[in-house]
Write an enzyme that holds these catalytic residues in place. Structure first.
Site, PDB file in Angstrom:
ATOM      1  N   HIS A  88      -6.067 -19.063   4.863  1.00  0.00           N
ATOM      2  CA  HIS A  88      -5.655 -19.018   6.062  1.00  0.00           C
ATOM      3  C   HIS A  88      -6.705 -18.514   7.190  1.00  0.00           C
ATOM      4  CE1 HIS A  88      -1.640 -20.603   5.013  1.00  0.00           C
ATOM      5  NE2 HIS A  88      -1.451 -19.453   4.355  1.00  0.00           N
ATOM      6  N   ASP A 126      -2.439 -24.375  -3.126  1.00  0.00           N
ATOM      7  CA  ASP A 126      -1.534 -23.369  -2.788  1.00  0.00           C
ATOM      8  C   ASP A 126      -0.587 -24.153  -1.738  1.00  0.00           C
ATOM      9  OD1 ASP A 126      -1.685 -20.235  -1.602  1.00  0.00           O
ATOM     10  OD2 ASP A 126      -0.599 -21.353  -0.303  1.00  0.00           O
ATOM     11  N   ASP A 161       2.136 -20.460  -5.288  1.00  0.00           N
ATOM     12  CA  ASP A 161       3.330 -20.313  -4.588  1.00  0.00           C
ATOM     13  C   ASP A 161       4.111 -21.737  -4.451  1.00  0.00           C
ATOM     14  OD1 ASP A 161       1.431 -21.018  -2.972  1.00  0.00           O
ATOM     15  OD2 ASP A 161       1.726 -19.570  -1.464  1.00  0.00           O
ATOM     16  N   HIS A 179       0.885 -23.586   0.973  1.00  0.00           N
ATOM     17  CA  HIS A 179       0.925 -23.507   2.269  1.00  0.00           C
ATOM     18  C   HIS A 179      -0.647 -24.190   2.660  1.00  0.00           C
ATOM     19  CE1 HIS A 179       3.197 -19.819   1.422  1.00  0.00           C
ATOM     20  NE2 HIS A 179       3.858 -20.356   2.541  1.00  0.00           N
TER      21      HIS A 179
HETATM   22 ZN   LIG Z   1       0.224 -19.825   0.090  1.00  0.00          ZN
END
Ligand SMILES: [Zn+2]
Length: 308
Positions: A125, A162, A245, A164
């Protein structure tokens, strides 16, 4: 097939507020599952500090200084609503970068075929000029640039499973056709980026998945979008932004993968690494917040990496 595993006790000293999902226990859970004798052949290496100058491969000097200035002398400092730093976070971040860069060195010098780095803080991120989403610096982006600068690699592929979207990695390589960024992620979900029509210079492949997608649609996204993009790109190195995740036990998302799905994706990427990258594959831990789901998924991922 030689598989290396990097970790370091300093990663446990990057502290987050009580109740925060990105916590030191994640690495303790991974360490426990790797005590099993099926992992005896793992080549375990302690990480060393990365060269601070390599941060500049992905972030401007002002950003390096901004993060450094936010490291507190004591307690925990908030960088944004989700992201924080403690006194040892600078050293942990540099050690995460050091391990990622060393993993790249290992696969280019033949010390290992593939490498998994279990570091904190995670990285995907972190944008050029913004630390966010539990991430201070973008470990995968720095490692990709390191492969180009230190080993003359031309084309690097970063595959991010991931749950996200890796907005930071996309931001850093948005207009750079030498780096292919491919991502499966839940949408809608934090951070909100990662739509199919975000394609950069044709080097960004986003394959968003709806909540409750499950393993079948995850595999289909790989087969119809990510694997063909890798075959077109012919990378010299594949880096995995390996967040776990998307596991069904994870509290932050609803993609509902099982550890067998991560093993499957690992095998597919190893196949492409064998085809295009002389087996060179570097996998960097990103998210994964249910301790049992994380440990089982890392075990499945590493077990597959070791199998060759
Ligand atoms: Zn994540």
């Amino acid at each position: 097939m030689t598989t290396r595993f990097y970790s370091h006790p300093i990663y446990l000293e990057h502290l987050t507020p009580a109740g925060h999902p990105e916590r030191p226990d994640r690495l303790r859970a991974i360490a426990r599952v790797l005590e099993h004798d099926v992992f005896d052949a793992l080549d375990r290496v302690e990480a060393t500090l990365g060269d601070e100058a390599t941060i500049l491969y992905a972030h401007p000097a002002e950003q390096l200084e901004r993060v450094k200035a936010q490291i507190p002398a004591e307690g925990i400092a908030r960088i944004d609503a989700d992201t924080s730093a403690s006194p040892k976070s600078w050293e942990a971040a540099l050690m995460a970068i050091g391990a990622a860069n060393a993993a790249v060195d290992d696969v280019f010098t033949g010390k290992a075929d593939n490498v998994f780095v279990a570091a904190r803080p995670p990285g995907h991120h972190a944008e050029k000029t913004r630390a966010m989403g539990f991430c201070l610096f973008n470990n995968a982006a720095i490692a990709a640039r390191h492969a180009q600068k230190a080993h003359g690699a031309e084309r690097i592929a970063i595959v991010d499973w991931d749950v996200h979207h890796g907005n930071g990695t996309q931001d850093i390589f948005w207009d750079d056709p030498t780096v292919l960024y491919c991502s499966t992620h839940q949408m809608p979900l934090y951070p909100g980026t990662g739509a199919k029509n975000e394609t950069g210079a044709g080097n960004i492949v986003n394959a968003p998945l709806s909540p409750q997608s499950g393993g079948e649609l995850f595999r289909e996204a790989f087969e119809s979008h990510i694997l063909p993009a890798l075959d077109d790109f012919r990378p010299d190195l594949i880096i995995i932004s390996a967040g776990f995740d998307a596991h069904q036990r994870d509290p932050l998302a609803e993609i509902n993968l099982e550890e067998a799905d991560f093993a499957w994706a690992t095998a597919e990427l190893m196949d492409r690494a064998g085809r295009w990258s002389n087996n060179r594959l570097v996998s960097l831990l990103e998210g994964g917040y249910d301790l049992q789901g994380l440990a089982l998924s890392v075990a499945a991922h590493l077990g597959r990496l070791m199998k060759g």
